[in-house]
Write a protein that holds these residues in place. Structure first.
Motif, PDB file in Angstrom:
ATOM      1  N   GLU A   1     -32.071  12.413   1.671  1.00 13.98           N
ATOM      2  CA  GLU A   1     -32.690  11.106   1.874  1.00 13.98           C
ATOM      3  C   GLU A   1     -33.576  10.761   0.671  1.00 13.98           C
ATOM      4  O   GLU A   1     -34.328  11.603   0.183  1.00 13.98           O
ATOM      5  N   ILE A   2     -33.435   9.539   0.215  1.00 11.42           N
ATOM      6  CA  ILE A   2     -34.264   9.092  -0.904  1.00 11.42           C
ATOM      7  C   ILE A   2     -35.386   8.225  -0.353  1.00 11.42           C
ATOM      8  O   ILE A   2     -35.135   7.239   0.329  1.00 11.42           O
ATOM      9  N   LEU A   3     -36.629   8.631  -0.632  1.00 14.89           N
ATOM     10  CA  LEU A   3     -37.767   7.839  -0.185  1.00 14.89           C
ATOM     11  C   LEU A   3     -38.326   7.063  -1.377  1.00 14.89           C
ATOM     12  O   LEU A   3     -38.639   7.649  -2.408  1.00 14.89           O
ATOM     13  N   ILE A   4     -38.428   5.770  -1.211  1.00 12.11           N
ATOM     14  CA  ILE A   4     -38.974   4.956  -2.293  1.00 12.11           C
ATOM     15  C   ILE A   4     -40.252   4.303  -1.833  1.00 12.11           C
ATOM     16  O   ILE A   4     -40.289   3.661  -0.781  1.00 12.11           O
ATOM     17  N   CYS A   5     -41.311   4.485  -2.614  1.00 13.03           N
ATOM     18  CA  CYS A   5     -42.587   3.896  -2.245  1.00 13.03           C
ATOM     19  C   CYS A   5     -42.507   2.390  -2.406  1.00 13.03           C
ATOM     20  O   CYS A   5     -42.098   1.886  -3.439  1.00 13.03           O
ATOM     21  N   ALA A   6     -42.882   1.674  -1.358  1.00  9.49           N
ATOM     22  CA  ALA A   6     -42.864   0.210  -1.415  1.00  9.49           C
ATOM     23  C   ALA A   6     -44.237  -0.343  -1.057  1.00  9.49           C
ATOM     24  O   ALA A   6     -44.363  -1.372  -0.418  1.00  9.49           O
ATOM     25  N   GLY A   7     -45.282   0.384  -1.468  1.00 12.42           N
ATOM     26  CA  GLY A   7     -46.641  -0.137  -1.313  1.00 12.42           C
ATOM     27  C   GLY A   7     -46.871  -1.228  -2.351  1.00 12.42           C
ATOM     28  O   GLY A   7     -46.032  -1.433  -3.239  1.00 12.42           O
ATOM     29  N   THR A   8     -48.002  -1.893  -2.261  1.00 10.77           N
ATOM     30  CA  THR A   8     -48.280  -2.985  -3.199  1.00 10.77           C
ATOM     31  C   THR A   8     -48.198  -2.527  -4.650  1.00 10.77           C
ATOM     32  O   THR A   8     -47.649  -3.212  -5.503  1.00 10.77           O
ATOM     33  N   GLY A   9     -48.718  -1.321  -4.927  1.00  4.92           N
ATOM     34  CA  GLY A   9     -48.723  -0.808  -6.295  1.00  4.92           C
ATOM     35  C   GLY A   9     -47.322  -0.619  -6.850  1.00  4.92           C
ATOM     36  O   GLY A   9     -46.966  -1.186  -7.889  1.00  4.92           O
ATOM     37  N   CYS A  10     -46.508   0.178  -6.145  1.00  2.00           N
ATOM     38  CA  CYS A  10     -45.157   0.464  -6.640  1.00  2.00           C
ATOM     39  C   CYS A  10     -44.279  -0.780  -6.605  1.00  2.00           C
ATOM     40  O   CYS A  10     -43.438  -0.977  -7.470  1.00  2.00           O
TER      41      CYS A  10
END
Lengths: 161, 650
Positions: free
Chosen positions: B60-69
């Motif tokens: 599984e690929i987790l991609i950060c999707a917070g405001t910063g990233c």
């Protein structure tokens, strides 16, 4: 109005505004959400809209006006299509937010809280966008742009028509 | 099973209208009401699709999707990866999901590959093919995307090996960056909502309050009031109706932990509020969020909707008879609304002005009813305290400050981001071990803690233990936990002026000392920075600070002089040199600077003449140039373009 092309649009806005008034009539603590949603419809808060809101909620106009001018989010004048908000947070300040602001301000030829004549941009500052890790930061509409330099900021705003 | 509402067979009846009290335990370990190997395998498979076991072939690929990233391009990356997996026919064996903030925004966009926990940093769209080729298909690491230590140059393969994370203790943030915040199943698979189910089925309200008292948890919004005590007051207060309010009006410049928690693990905050509601006897909750956080608002809305649909929030929660609903109120942009009484007035639809306490909100809060008001981080601590017990929590931290605290580490430091550390760690550890030291090899000067209400700590205070009491006695405060690191090029007078200009414009104007005092103090500080200061200004500032502090109604006024008091305490010589010598030691105050060209170094290339917007530089080609101080506007453009370092600030 000197031309009629805007009329159907303005009627449409009127309609959704009336819907909105109906939705909140009689709700407790509705003033702020109502103002927020009215501003979403018109882009700012025209006097007539504030008067109607006061009437619907049975609140003196002076109180509505007081609330509108208390919060920085509410606007009494029309604003640009693109809202540029340059962050003035501590981290951004330390990493050169002033230079970014000056560069943007010089490029679009308006000062803080002003709108360009063609209504393309409104330039504002914001206390902190909470993206301090990427300082200095600015927000154009809903997009956050980080790791700015004076040059980069100028290039970014060009993308917004 | 595709989600946790799917039934294993016709024996399961759980819906939000007719909830089952064993719902959570049953989905995690069940079935509980009947025995069936097929049914229990369905559950196991579903949980394993969220928490992928080490031995599994699935990735599984987790991609950060917070405001910063997201602002560094994470969303484009997400689309690119999905497309790449599709074209290579890998969509079934490799999953992709978004997560909340990892806290290491500096290195974004961030990507983690599960279950190996490989940690890739600054991943761009053009790196996607390489990751698929090398890592997913070849089983090798995409070496150049691994985190590289700025000092040793070593690369770290996994999350845990990165020094930034290795020294942290992530309790509140444990889900942030690992679960999909828009998917309630992810939260539940990671023991989510077990706290509230334990609370309503096994504990009485009194027992919960005792447990929170035992944990030693203190309010994370800044003031540090013991949470259990506050809950006890609201519990005892008389009233047919009570409210729980979550303060998510995170206004301190330089603090973004609440935003990250809301964006990365919104259900933990909802669960904390529900437990609080059950303990104090409230059935309605409000979350007051800053309108500047659109993503946090969106994720909260999704979380509330899902929890209601799954029968975890609303009426008769999990058939316990306990009702609780949560509404979101978006702030309208006023810093003072972070103060509790101002916040409540704002929810009621008024100008957000603080009022006199007592009565405290615990007796008379929202619409005059007893109200329990806590900060986001405080609520996010609660589910784990209830699940693991108060004594477990109180084993972490110091004598009077228990548990962990999240800090937003920013400014002139190598690793900026969110760090969660046990109370009692030293400031030096945070800045130098976790933060990786000062950027560009410059010298450390001070760290500002606690935002506009806090203070600056100089180098000699770096070994101070970070807890509520030590910080207060050093003239700073925990505040919401903003840590802004400043190097030798930061002017401390300018820092004080910066914070005053913030509090001056945010003062609501109700109390004259705060309204007028901040204006006068700002005038004086601006004067000093402009080289117009007088020696008696220092005494005037001290007196004004004392008056504003002791005569204002709310926290804003009472603490706004702190930046002045603390910079005067530790950096008085800087004030004096601004006033007496008209000199800014850090070289930051424009009015006090003079740009000069060192004629021995100047080659007369003419670059500076070209960029100078004020035509202040003159000189023949190949002859040393000179700057006319009368024309110079001190923009610094010449210094930036000079290739020979011949322009200095004197």
């Amino acid at each position: 109005m000197s031309c009629n092309c805007g009329e159907s649009k303005s009627l449409e806005l009127q309609e959704s505004f009336q819907e909105l008034l109906k939705k909140y009539k009689g709700t407790r603590g509705a003033l702020i959400p109502l103002l927020q949603e009215a501003q979403e419809i018109y882009g700012y808060l025209p006097k007539e809209a504030m008067q109607q809101i006061s009437g619907t909620l049975n609140i003196p106009f002076s109180k509505t006006y007081g609330v509108v001018t208390f919060y920085s989010q509410f606007h009494l004048k029309p604003r640009g299509r693109n809202i540029i908000r340059v962050c003035q947070g501590t981290a951004c300040h330390v990493r050169g937010a002033t230079k970014v602001f000056d560069a943007v301000s010089k490029k679009i030829q308006v000062a803080k809280n002003e709108t360009t004549k063609d209504l393309r941009y409104t330039l504002e500052t914001v206390a902190c966008l909470g993206a301090c890790g990427l300082a200095p930061v600015m927000m154009v509409n809903e997009d956050t742009h980080g790791r700015l330099t004076a040059d980069k900021a100028g290039g970014i705003i060009e993308r917004y028509e | 099973m595709k989600d946790l509402m799917d039934k294993c067979c016709s024996k399961c009846f759980h819906t939000s209208e007719k909830p089952c009290r064993d719902y959570l335990a049953c989905r995690l370990e069940g079935p509980l009401c009947h025995q069936d190997e097929t049914c229990s395998r369905k559950r196991r498979d579903f949980i394993n699709s969220i928490i992928i076991p080490q031995e599994s072939k699935k990735r599984e690929i987790l991609i950060c999707a917070g405001t910063g990233c997201a602002s560094s391009g994470a969303l484009g990356l997400l689309a690119k990866i999905s497309e790449e997996l599709e074209t290579r026919g890998l969509s079934d064996s490799v999953g992709v999901k978004i997560t909340g903030c990892h806290g290491f925004c500096e290195q974004g966009p961030l990507m983690i590959i599960e279950p190996s926990k490989t940690f890739y940093t600054q991943v761009q769209e053009e790196d996607v093919a390489e990751i698929v080729e090398k890592d997913l298909l070849g089983g090798e690491l995409a070496e150049h995307l691994l985190y590289q230590d700025p000092i040793t140059g070593e690369r770290a393969a996994t999350y845990e090996q990165v020094p930034f994370y290795a020294r942290q203790k992530r309790l509140v943030l444990h889900n942030c960056g690992h679960i999909n915040p828009e998917e309630i199943s992810d939260y539940i698979a990671n023991k989510g909502y077990l706290g509230v189910s334990k609370a309503v089925f096994e504990l009485t309200p009194e027992q919960i309050i005792e447990d929170v008292k035992l944990s030693g948890l203190r309010g994370r919004g800044g003031a540090g009031f013991p949470t259990g005590l506050k809950w006890g007051f609201v519990h005892q207060a008389q009233g047919d109706k009570k409210y729980v309010v979550c303060n998510a009006d995170e206004g301190d410049p330089g603090a973004f932990m609440d935003r990250s928690v809301l964006e990365g693990d919104p259900h933990a905050v909802l669960e904390g509020m529900m437990i609080c509601g059950y303990a104090v006897g409230a059935d309605e909750g409000y979350i007051y969020v800053r309108a500047e956080y659109p993503l946090a608002i969106k994720r909260l809305k999704i979380a509330i909707e899902q929890a209601e649909k799954y029968g975890i929030l609303g009426n008769n929660i999990m058939d316990s008879g306990f009702n609780f609903s949560i509404k979101i109120k978006a702030g309208a942009g006023a810093f003072v609304c972070g103060e509790e009484t101002a916040l409540l007035t704002s929810i009621e639809g008024n100008r957000g002005m603080p009022r006199v306490r007592p009565p405290f909100p615990a007796q008379s809060g929202l619409w005059g009813k007893p109200t329990c008001l806590n900060n986001v981080e405080t609520f996010a601590n609660i589910p784990q305290i209830i699940r693991n017990g108060g004594s477990w929590y109180s084993s972490i931290g110091t004598e009077n400050s228990k548990g962990t605290k999240i800090f937003a580490l920013t400014g002139n430091v190598n690793n900026t981001g969110l760090v969660e550390v046990p109370m009692g760690i030293s400031m030096r550890d945070i800045i130098f071990s976790i933060g990786g030291g000062i950027k560009n090899g410059k010298k450390f000067k001070a760290v500002q803690i606690g935002g506009p209400s806090g203070g600056c700590l100089p180098e000699e205070m770096l070994d101070l233990s970070v807890d509520y009491d030590s910080l207060n006695s050093a003239g700073a405060m925990m505040g919401s936990g903003g840590l802004v690191v400043m190097d030798e090029t930061t002017c401390m007078v300018d820092v004080a002026r910066y914070f005053l200009s913030f509090t001056q414009s945010e003062s609501c104007g109700k109390c004259t000392p705060c309204r007028e005092g901040t204006t006068r103090m700002l005038e004086i500080l601006t004067r000093i920075c402009d080289g117009q200061g007088k020696m008696e200004d220092i005494d005037t500032l001290e007196r004004l600070a004392r008056v504003v502090r002791s005569t204002s109604l709310c926290g804003l006024g009472q603490t706004c002089p702190n930046p002045i008091i603390s910079t005067m305490r530790f950096f008085k010589d800087e004030y004096i040199s601004h006033i007496r010598d008209r000199h800014c030691p850090a070289g930051a105050c424009k009015a006090l600077l003079e740009y000069r060209i060192i004629s021995e170094k100047c080659r007369g290339c003419g670059m500076c003449i070209k960029v100078c917007p004020a035509e202040a530089i003159s000189g023949e080609k190949k002859q040393p140039h000179v700057i006319d101080p009368a024309k110079c506007i001190k923009c610094g453009s010449c210094k930036e373009v000079c290739k020979f370092d011949s322009i200095v600030i004197a």
